[in-house]
Design a protein around this motif. Structure first.
Motif, PDB file in Angstrom:
ATOM      1  N   ALA A  18      -1.343 -10.995  -3.023  1.00  0.00           N
ATOM      2  CA  ALA A  18      -1.505  -9.975  -4.072  1.00  0.00           C
ATOM      3  C   ALA A  18      -1.145 -10.607  -5.405  1.00  0.00           C
ATOM      4  O   ALA A  18       0.034 -10.740  -5.731  1.00  0.00           O
ATOM      5  CB  ALA A  18      -0.616  -8.770  -3.792  1.00  0.00           C
ATOM      6  N   ASP A  77       0.839  -1.194   0.000  1.00  0.00           N
ATOM      7  CA  ASP A  77       0.000   0.000   0.000  1.00  0.00           C
ATOM      8  C   ASP A  77       0.876   1.246   0.000  1.00  0.00           C
ATOM      9  O   ASP A  77       2.105   1.166  -0.104  1.00  0.00           O
ATOM     10  CB  ASP A  77      -0.987  -0.016   1.174  1.00  0.00           C
ATOM     11  CG  ASP A  77      -0.317   0.103   2.544  1.00  0.00           C
ATOM     12  OD1 ASP A  77       0.892   0.433   2.625  1.00  0.00           O
ATOM     13  OD2 ASP A  77      -1.015  -0.125   3.557  1.00  0.00           O
ATOM     14  N   TRP A 110     -14.000 -11.462  -6.425  1.00  0.00           N
ATOM     15  CA  TRP A 110     -13.913 -10.008  -6.390  1.00  0.00           C
ATOM     16  C   TRP A 110     -15.293  -9.360  -6.276  1.00  0.00           C
ATOM     17  O   TRP A 110     -16.321  -9.987  -6.521  1.00  0.00           O
ATOM     18  CB  TRP A 110     -13.199  -9.491  -7.645  1.00  0.00           C
ATOM     19  CG  TRP A 110     -14.002  -9.670  -8.913  1.00  0.00           C
ATOM     20  CD1 TRP A 110     -14.136 -10.820  -9.642  1.00  0.00           C
ATOM     21  CD2 TRP A 110     -14.789  -8.675  -9.573  1.00  0.00           C
ATOM     22  NE1 TRP A 110     -14.953 -10.610 -10.731  1.00  0.00           N
ATOM     23  CE2 TRP A 110     -15.379  -9.290 -10.713  1.00  0.00           C
ATOM     24  CE3 TRP A 110     -15.054  -7.326  -9.319  1.00  0.00           C
ATOM     25  CZ2 TRP A 110     -16.206  -8.605 -11.587  1.00  0.00           C
ATOM     26  CZ3 TRP A 110     -15.893  -6.643 -10.201  1.00  0.00           C
ATOM     27  CH2 TRP A 110     -16.449  -7.275 -11.315  1.00  0.00           C
ATOM     28  N   ARG A 149     -12.330  -4.892  -4.763  1.00  0.00           N
ATOM     29  CA  ARG A 149     -11.852  -5.714  -3.639  1.00  0.00           C
ATOM     30  C   ARG A 149     -11.707  -7.135  -4.159  1.00  0.00           C
ATOM     31  O   ARG A 149     -12.627  -7.665  -4.813  1.00  0.00           O
ATOM     32  CB  ARG A 149     -12.867  -5.678  -2.494  1.00  0.00           C
ATOM     33  CG  ARG A 149     -12.548  -6.649  -1.344  1.00  0.00           C
ATOM     34  CD  ARG A 149     -11.377  -6.154  -0.512  1.00  0.00           C
ATOM     35  NE  ARG A 149     -11.115  -7.068   0.608  1.00  0.00           N
ATOM     36  CZ  ARG A 149     -10.053  -7.858   0.677  1.00  0.00           C
ATOM     37  NH1 ARG A 149      -9.156  -7.868  -0.295  1.00  0.00           N
ATOM     38  NH2 ARG A 149      -9.877  -8.629   1.735  1.00  0.00           N
ATOM     39  N   ILE A 159     -12.370   0.684  -8.832  1.00  0.00           N
ATOM     40  CA  ILE A 159     -11.735   0.191  -7.607  1.00  0.00           C
ATOM     41  C   ILE A 159     -12.429  -1.099  -7.179  1.00  0.00           C
ATOM     42  O   ILE A 159     -13.660  -1.153  -7.057  1.00  0.00           O
ATOM     43  CB  ILE A 159     -11.796   1.237  -6.484  1.00  0.00           C
ATOM     44  CG1 ILE A 159     -11.113   2.536  -6.943  1.00  0.00           C
ATOM     45  CG2 ILE A 159     -11.131   0.709  -5.218  1.00  0.00           C
ATOM     46  CD1 ILE A 159     -11.230   3.677  -5.959  1.00  0.00           C
ATOM     47  N   THR A 174      -7.819  -0.533  -9.944  1.00  0.00           N
ATOM     48  CA  THR A 174      -7.059  -0.461  -8.702  1.00  0.00           C
ATOM     49  C   THR A 174      -7.683  -1.487  -7.779  1.00  0.00           C
ATOM     50  O   THR A 174      -8.850  -1.372  -7.402  1.00  0.00           O
ATOM     51  CB  THR A 174      -7.140   0.938  -8.063  1.00  0.00           C
ATOM     52  OG1 THR A 174      -6.564   1.885  -8.954  1.00  0.00           O
ATOM     53  CG2 THR A 174      -6.394   0.969  -6.737  1.00  0.00           C
ATOM     54  N   ASP A 192     -14.577 -10.595   1.881  1.00  0.00           N
ATOM     55  CA  ASP A 192     -13.850 -10.688   3.148  1.00  0.00           C
ATOM     56  C   ASP A 192     -14.271 -11.906   3.961  1.00  0.00           C
ATOM     57  O   ASP A 192     -13.478 -12.451   4.740  1.00  0.00           O
ATOM     58  CB  ASP A 192     -14.086  -9.432   3.988  1.00  0.00           C
ATOM     59  CG  ASP A 192     -13.479  -8.178   3.366  1.00  0.00           C
ATOM     60  OD1 ASP A 192     -12.583  -8.319   2.513  1.00  0.00           O
ATOM     61  OD2 ASP A 192     -13.910  -7.078   3.735  1.00  0.00           O
ATOM     62  N   HIS A 234      -7.795  -3.658  -4.324  1.00  0.00           N
ATOM     63  CA  HIS A 234      -7.429  -3.855  -2.925  1.00  0.00           C
ATOM     64  C   HIS A 234      -7.440  -5.365  -2.684  1.00  0.00           C
ATOM     65  O   HIS A 234      -8.505  -5.978  -2.591  1.00  0.00           O
ATOM     66  CB  HIS A 234      -8.417  -3.132  -2.016  1.00  0.00           C
ATOM     67  CG  HIS A 234      -8.331  -1.646  -2.137  1.00  0.00           C
ATOM     68  ND1 HIS A 234      -7.814  -0.842  -1.141  1.00  0.00           N
ATOM     69  CD2 HIS A 234      -8.674  -0.810  -3.157  1.00  0.00           C
ATOM     70  CE1 HIS A 234      -7.861   0.427  -1.527  1.00  0.00           C
ATOM     71  NE2 HIS A 234      -8.366   0.457  -2.764  1.00  0.00           N
ATOM     72  N   HIS A 235      -6.249  -5.929  -2.598  1.00  0.00           N
ATOM     73  CA  HIS A 235      -6.084  -7.375  -2.660  1.00  0.00           C
ATOM     74  C   HIS A 235      -5.639  -7.932  -1.312  1.00  0.00           C
ATOM     75  O   HIS A 235      -4.861  -7.295  -0.598  1.00  0.00           O
ATOM     76  CB  HIS A 235      -5.046  -7.724  -3.734  1.00  0.00           C
ATOM     77  CG  HIS A 235      -5.291  -9.018  -4.428  1.00  0.00           C
ATOM     78  ND1 HIS A 235      -5.242 -10.232  -3.793  1.00  0.00           N
ATOM     79  CD2 HIS A 235      -5.589  -9.296  -5.725  1.00  0.00           C
ATOM     80  CE1 HIS A 235      -5.488 -11.195  -4.662  1.00  0.00           C
ATOM     81  NE2 HIS A 235      -5.705 -10.657  -5.844  1.00  0.00           N
ATOM     82  N   GLY A 292      -4.283  -6.320   2.523  1.00  0.00           N
ATOM     83  CA  GLY A 292      -3.982  -4.894   2.507  1.00  0.00           C
ATOM     84  C   GLY A 292      -3.126  -4.423   1.347  1.00  0.00           C
ATOM     85  O   GLY A 292      -2.589  -3.318   1.372  1.00  0.00           O
ATOM     86  N   SER A 293      -2.993  -5.250   0.321  1.00  0.00           N
ATOM     87  CA  SER A 293      -2.143  -4.909  -0.819  1.00  0.00           C
ATOM     88  C   SER A 293      -2.920  -4.127  -1.871  1.00  0.00           C
ATOM     89  O   SER A 293      -4.156  -4.171  -1.915  1.00  0.00           O
ATOM     90  CB  SER A 293      -1.581  -6.197  -1.442  1.00  0.00           C
ATOM     91  OG  SER A 293      -0.881  -6.952  -0.472  1.00  0.00           O
ATOM     92  N   ILE A 294      -2.171  -3.436  -2.744  1.00  0.00           N
ATOM     93  CA  ILE A 294      -2.768  -2.663  -3.831  1.00  0.00           C
ATOM     94  C   ILE A 294      -2.120  -3.106  -5.142  1.00  0.00           C
ATOM     95  O   ILE A 294      -0.909  -2.957  -5.328  1.00  0.00           O
ATOM     96  CB  ILE A 294      -2.566  -1.142  -3.659  1.00  0.00           C
ATOM     97  CG1 ILE A 294      -3.101  -0.677  -2.303  1.00  0.00           C
ATOM     98  CG2 ILE A 294      -3.228  -0.396  -4.810  1.00  0.00           C
ATOM     99  CD1 ILE A 294      -4.598  -0.765  -2.149  1.00  0.00           C
TER     100      ILE A 294
END
Length: 237
Positions: free
Chosen positions: A178, A14, A152, A163, A161, A195, A136, A197-198, A201-203
């Motif tokens: 990620a 991140d 996803w 997740r 964006i 973009t 999640d 959010h993997h 907490g990775s991007i």
């Protein structure tokens, strides 16, 4: 015996340098660990999503292994390798040469990018869920038939964006923190820059490239430096 540098990186961190997929880059591997069985043992012993063996730093010739064996390419592996080679060579490599074919590389606003042939990317499946909370809520181990799958949901569809989480046990990793290759395929499927959010907490950034290619990029930091003198010492670390 000459020592071998082993660099552990975190790829797709991140903005603060946190999170990211762990990756080991083994320098001077062409001389020290030329045999596939040695590389397989090292990658399996590490248990990381990918390990890169650099055979020729000047030419950016390298091989990518997972705990399950060699891959022709991998997004996180190439992004991390490009970042590391740029620092040891004093300039960012314009082309990486994994066994799956050449991959262009560049930097943009501090992010490292690579352009990868889609024909060399593992055949990840994608499953869209209703929202990020559903992504999640997924737990391990995954049911039979949900291997090599990126799950996803949109966080902000107009802004692109997403997740996501990726599960690829056939490569020896139950969940990939990620995943660059799966995210490239998702960007191509959706036909737009993303973009993502993997994981925890990775991007991961990804976009469709020219016909037959996709781009993936992100931030990289060095996590740890190891020095080894043989395979046994490496695995015992």
């Amino acid at each position: 015996m000459t020592e071998t540098e082993v660099r552990r990186l975190r790829v797709f961190t991140d903005e603060t340098g946190a999170a990211g997929s762990l990756l080991v880059v083994v320098l001077d591997a062409g001389k020290r660990f030329p045999e596939p069985d040695e590389r397989e043992r090292i990658a399996h012993g590490l248990g990381l999503p990918a390990t890169v063996f650099v055979d020729d730093a000047e030419q950016a010739e390298l091989a990518v292994y997972t705990p399950g064996g060699e891959l022709p390419t991998a997004g996180d592996a190439l992004v991390g390798a490009a970042w590391k080679l740029g620092r040891i060579l004093g300039g960012h490599p314009a082309v990486l040469r994994p066994t799956g074919g050449d991959a262009a590389s560049w930097q943009d606003q501090g992010r490292v990018w690579v352009r990868v042939p889609l024909a060399t990317v593992p055949p990840w499946r994608h499953r869209q869920l209703a929202d990020a909370a559903a992504v999640d809520a997924l737990t391990l181990p995954r049911p039979v038939g949900e291997d090599l799958e990126q799950v996803w949901a949109w966080l902000d569809e107009p802004a692109g964006i997403v997740r996501a989480r990726a599960f690829g046990s056939r490569h020896g990793v139950a969940e990939d923190e990620a995943c660059g290759s799966a995210t490239m395929l998702l960007a191509v499927t959706l036909g737009r820059r993303l973009t993502v959010h993997h994981g925890a907490g990775s991007i991961v950034l990804a976009a469709p490239g020219p016909e037959g290619f996709a781009d993936v990029g992100g931030l990289v930091v060095e996590d740890e430096r190891l020095v080894i003198d043989d395979v046994e010492g490496f695995l015992a670390h």
